[in-house]
Design an enzyme around this catalytic site. Sequence first.
Site, mmCIF file in Angstrom:
data_model
loop_
_atom_site.group_PDB
_atom_site.id
_atom_site.type_symbol
_atom_site.label_atom_id
_atom_site.label_comp_id
_atom_site.label_asym_id
_atom_site.label_seq_id
_atom_site.Cartn_x
_atom_site.Cartn_y
_atom_site.Cartn_z
ATOM 1 N N GLU A 43 0.827 -1.207 0.000
ATOM 2 C CA GLU A 43 0.000 0.000 0.000
ATOM 3 C C GLU A 43 0.863 1.259 0.000
ATOM 4 O O GLU A 43 1.851 1.360 0.733
ATOM 5 C CB GLU A 43 -0.894 -0.012 1.239
ATOM 6 N N LYS A 116 -10.209 2.658 -1.547
ATOM 7 C CA LYS A 116 -10.334 2.029 -0.229
ATOM 8 C C LYS A 116 -11.638 2.435 0.451
ATOM 9 O O LYS A 116 -11.954 3.618 0.573
ATOM 10 C CB LYS A 116 -9.126 2.437 0.622
ATOM 11 N N CYS A 153 -5.602 -2.735 2.834
ATOM 12 C CA CYS A 153 -5.249 -2.661 4.244
ATOM 13 C C CYS A 153 -6.465 -2.825 5.161
ATOM 14 O O CYS A 153 -6.950 -3.926 5.327
ATOM 15 C CB CYS A 153 -4.468 -1.388 4.528
#
Length: 292
Positions: A43, A116, A153
């Site tokens: 990431e 995200k 993540c």
Amino acid sequence: MRPVTFAALQFACTWDQDQTLDTAESLVRAAAAQGAQVILPQELFETPYFCSIQHPRFLALAKPIADHPTVERFRTIARELGVVIPVSVYERAGLALFNTTVVLDADGRTAGVYRKSHIPQNPGYEEKYYFSPGDTGFKALDTAYGRLGLGICWDQWFPETARALVLDGAEFLLYPTAIGSEPADPSYDSMSHWQMVMRGHAAANIVPVIASNRIGAETEGATTVTFYGSSFIAGPTGDLIECADRSSAQILTSTFDLDAVRALRTTWGVFRDRRPDLYGSLTTLDGRIAPR
């Protein structure tokens, strides 16, 4: 048979962006030389993890996706090597800012973009200051080597992310990551928990899972986060197939026959026997559903 070889990368990031991107490129090329066809960097790998503190100077790091220099660099590499590369960047879209991954297909074209969805906010992980919640939803993406599911993540802690992606046809799940120590509690080590939750996604959905994390201690202001690496590849029953150490730049590779995995997923019945009519509480924040 449909064998596909996956690679997870892990490396340290510095504010010498040219050097960091050179490192990322060299590892991508080395992974491809080892036969990898889908290669996952970590990431936000262009720079150190700036989200450890809140500071307006880091907002200027965001760039539009169109003609993004890092995306374009790795687009050329993906086309040259014939590999799929998810490229994690800080995106500016009008007045909105996103933590975004651009999935580059083996011919260099963009297979899709994911922003995200789950944005954390904890000491050392101050992401709500930098990112809007993603608006792309959980959509599997067609690539030269199969249908790809991607979370970023914090998304990896939510079983709903994995299930939604596999329901949309994802044949494997990728999680680029930046996680390490907790500045509010330096004695706490989340590494085994971090791996276990994603191994659970692999086992529950019967898909391979590939997770890539960074390494090294990064300090911004008075805050230091030590990233614990431990990137890994889990098989479709949750077995830990490959695992990196906590401090070395590494390449992990593993090959899965996606046709065999699909056959196992179909015959095991975990999707056949679902009861979505009973899952209404999952669509609410407080777990309550209105009486019928």
